[in-house]
Write a protein that holds these residues in place. Structure first.
Motif, mmCIF file in Angstrom:
data_model
loop_
_atom_site.group_PDB
_atom_site.id
_atom_site.type_symbol
_atom_site.label_atom_id
_atom_site.label_comp_id
_atom_site.label_asym_id
_atom_site.label_seq_id
_atom_site.Cartn_x
_atom_site.Cartn_y
_atom_site.Cartn_z
ATOM 1 N N LEU A 264 -15.167 4.662 9.857
ATOM 2 C CA LEU A 264 -13.901 5.043 9.220
ATOM 3 C C LEU A 264 -13.418 3.956 8.258
ATOM 4 C CD1 LEU A 264 -12.087 6.544 12.335
ATOM 5 C CD2 LEU A 264 -12.906 7.823 10.334
ATOM 6 N N ALA A 265 -13.605 2.700 8.657
ATOM 7 C CA ALA A 265 -13.208 1.590 7.780
ATOM 8 C C ALA A 265 -14.009 1.623 6.483
ATOM 9 C CB ALA A 265 -13.417 0.261 8.498
ATOM 10 N N MET A 266 -15.318 1.853 6.588
ATOM 11 C CA MET A 266 -16.162 1.907 5.399
ATOM 12 C C MET A 266 -15.809 3.108 4.523
ATOM 13 S SD MET A 266 -18.255 -0.604 5.011
ATOM 14 C CE MET A 266 -19.714 -0.055 4.133
ATOM 15 N N HIS A 267 -15.497 4.230 5.162
ATOM 16 C CA HIS A 267 -15.097 5.413 4.409
ATOM 17 C C HIS A 267 -13.828 5.136 3.614
ATOM 18 C CE1 HIS A 267 -14.569 9.666 3.445
ATOM 19 N NE2 HIS A 267 -13.295 9.521 3.783
ATOM 20 N N LEU A 268 -12.861 4.490 4.249
ATOM 21 C CA LEU A 268 -11.599 4.194 3.581
ATOM 22 C C LEU A 268 -11.803 3.207 2.442
ATOM 23 C CD1 LEU A 268 -8.614 4.697 3.444
ATOM 24 C CD2 LEU A 268 -8.266 3.112 5.352
ATOM 25 N N LEU A 269 -12.658 2.208 2.655
ATOM 26 C CA LEU A 269 -12.975 1.270 1.575
ATOM 27 C C LEU A 269 -13.655 1.988 0.411
ATOM 28 C CD1 LEU A 269 -14.298 -1.903 3.453
ATOM 29 C CD2 LEU A 269 -12.394 -1.829 1.832
ATOM 30 N N ALA A 270 -14.591 2.872 0.735
ATOM 31 C CA ALA A 270 -15.306 3.603 -0.315
ATOM 32 C C ALA A 270 -14.362 4.499 -1.106
ATOM 33 C CB ALA A 270 -16.430 4.434 0.301
ATOM 34 N N ARG A 271 -13.487 5.198 -0.396
ATOM 35 C CA ARG A 271 -12.521 6.065 -1.086
ATOM 36 C C ARG A 271 -11.611 5.252 -2.002
ATOM 37 N NH1 ARG A 271 -10.641 11.018 1.045
ATOM 38 N NH2 ARG A 271 -9.090 10.926 -0.630
ATOM 39 N N SER A 272 -11.130 4.129 -1.511
ATOM 40 C CA SER A 272 -10.211 3.314 -2.315
ATOM 41 C C SER A 272 -10.904 2.769 -3.556
ATOM 42 C CB SER A 272 -9.627 2.175 -1.480
ATOM 43 O OG SER A 272 -10.615 1.255 -1.085
ATOM 44 N N GLN B 161 -1.776 10.134 -1.466
ATOM 45 C CA GLN B 161 -1.216 11.190 -0.607
ATOM 46 C C GLN B 161 -2.316 11.838 0.235
ATOM 47 O OE1 GLN B 161 0.911 14.221 -2.760
ATOM 48 N NE2 GLN B 161 1.581 15.270 -0.916
ATOM 49 N N GLN B 162 -3.466 12.101 -0.382
ATOM 50 C CA GLN B 162 -4.571 12.714 0.354
ATOM 51 C C GLN B 162 -5.158 11.765 1.397
ATOM 52 O OE1 GLN B 162 -7.541 14.559 -2.096
ATOM 53 N NE2 GLN B 162 -6.054 15.712 -3.305
ATOM 54 N N LEU B 163 -5.188 10.464 1.087
ATOM 55 C CA LEU B 163 -5.675 9.492 2.062
ATOM 56 C C LEU B 163 -4.759 9.422 3.278
ATOM 57 C CD1 LEU B 163 -6.990 6.393 0.046
ATOM 58 C CD2 LEU B 163 -8.299 7.953 1.491
ATOM 59 N N ASN B 164 -3.462 9.505 3.046
ATOM 60 C CA ASN B 164 -2.519 9.524 4.169
ATOM 61 C C ASN B 164 -2.704 10.777 5.022
ATOM 62 O OD1 ASN B 164 -1.017 7.041 3.954
ATOM 63 N ND2 ASN B 164 -0.056 7.853 2.114
ATOM 64 N N GLN B 165 -2.980 11.897 4.377
ATOM 65 C CA GLN B 165 -3.256 13.127 5.117
ATOM 66 C C GLN B 165 -4.559 12.993 5.908
ATOM 67 O OE1 GLN B 165 -3.267 16.099 2.032
ATOM 68 N NE2 GLN B 165 -1.035 16.150 1.841
ATOM 69 N N TRP B 166 -5.552 12.373 5.293
ATOM 70 C CA TRP B 166 -6.831 12.130 5.971
ATOM 71 C C TRP B 166 -6.615 11.283 7.224
ATOM 72 C CZ3 TRP B 166 -9.045 7.256 6.674
ATOM 73 C CH2 TRP B 166 -10.338 7.248 7.208
ATOM 74 N N ALA C 213 -1.803 2.250 6.819
ATOM 75 C CA ALA C 213 -1.026 2.812 5.708
ATOM 76 C C ALA C 213 -0.692 1.747 4.676
ATOM 77 C CB ALA C 213 0.247 3.473 6.236
ATOM 78 N N CYS C 214 -0.506 0.485 5.120
ATOM 79 C CA CYS C 214 -0.260 -0.624 4.183
ATOM 80 C C CYS C 214 -1.455 -0.808 3.260
ATOM 81 C CB CYS C 214 0.006 -1.921 4.945
ATOM 82 S SG CYS C 214 1.606 -2.027 5.765
ATOM 83 N N PHE C 215 -2.655 -0.715 3.838
ATOM 84 C CA PHE C 215 -3.870 -0.834 3.019
ATOM 85 C C PHE C 215 -3.932 0.288 1.993
ATOM 86 C CE2 PHE C 215 -8.209 0.497 2.144
ATOM 87 C CZ PHE C 215 -8.754 -0.669 1.646
ATOM 88 N N ILE C 216 -3.655 1.510 2.422
ATOM 89 C CA ILE C 216 -3.686 2.648 1.502
ATOM 90 C C ILE C 216 -2.645 2.484 0.407
ATOM 91 C CG2 ILE C 216 -3.300 5.147 1.326
ATOM 92 C CD1 ILE C 216 -4.405 5.380 4.202
ATOM 93 N N GLN C 217 -1.461 2.022 0.784
ATOM 94 C CA GLN C 217 -0.348 1.906 -0.155
ATOM 95 C C GLN C 217 -0.582 0.851 -1.222
ATOM 96 O OE1 GLN C 217 1.990 4.067 -0.133
ATOM 97 N NE2 GLN C 217 3.319 3.216 -1.744
#
Length: 201
Positions: A150-158, A179-184, A84-88
């Protein structure tokens, strides 16, 4: 006690800022020297070429990224909180992202277009995030291959979020996507919990 900042450190810090705000190609020796307020002669004492400065900037960014990841590792209550820190960080750096894009993505994209030899080292910044995020997902019980996916997906989304927020000058878009990434993330954890339960039953 804080150590005094050397002139070389000042040069690297200003080059880091200017490479981010103006781009590596469009930042000159004169731009950096003016920002640090030193003569060209004094400047060349520390760095002979712009590529030398680029190497120092990448090293600085790698050190800062490692420190940030270490801080998240220490402060996060659990792997979920650390992810969540990464997303934030998209929110934390939102104003700069809207204005200049992602500092990692913008640099690697520019160096790729220039076919610059420093691209591999710049890509190490993404590598640090990828490895760290995969480690967090593994700590949550995901197998290694899935954790890396999952790590690559999160990097790509960001990266996509940063690119579009910059293109459309839209901070609200970042907030919506975070918000959507946190839901994901919640959905991934729920799916993993169901998988674990089915294995036990």
């Amino acid at each position: 006690m804080l150590m005094p900042v050397s002139k070389r450190q000042q040069i690297v810090a200003e080059a880091d800022r200017l490479f981010y705000e103006q781009g590596f190609e469009f930042t000159s020796f004169a731009n950096i020297a003016d920002a640090v307020q030193i003569s060209r002669g004094n400047f060349y004492y520390h760095f002979k070429t712009k590529d030398e400065i680029l190497d120092a900037v990448i090293a600085l960014r790698l050190d800062r990224t490692r420190q940030m990841l270490d801080d998240w590792q220490q402060s996060g209550e659990d792997p979920k909180a650390r992810i969540a820190c990464f997303i934030q960080i998209l929110i934390v750096n939102g104003n700069k992202i809207v204005k200049y894009g992602c500092p990692v993505g913008s640099l690697t994209s520019e160096l790729a277009k220039l076919n610059h030899q420093a691209l591999t080292r710049a890509n190490d910044l993404f590598g640090l995030f990828r490895q760290w995020l995969a480690g967090q997902f593994m700590a949550l019980g995901f197998p290694q291959h899935q954790a890396d996916t999952l790590a690559m997906h999160l990097l790509a989304r960001s990266q996509g979020i940063a690119t579009l927020a910059n293109a459309f000058d839209d901070m609200a878009f970042i907030e919506q996507e975070v918000q959507q990434l946190n839901q994901w993330l919640e959905q991934q954890l729920a799916g993993q919990a169901e998988s674990d339960n089915s294995k036990e039953s």
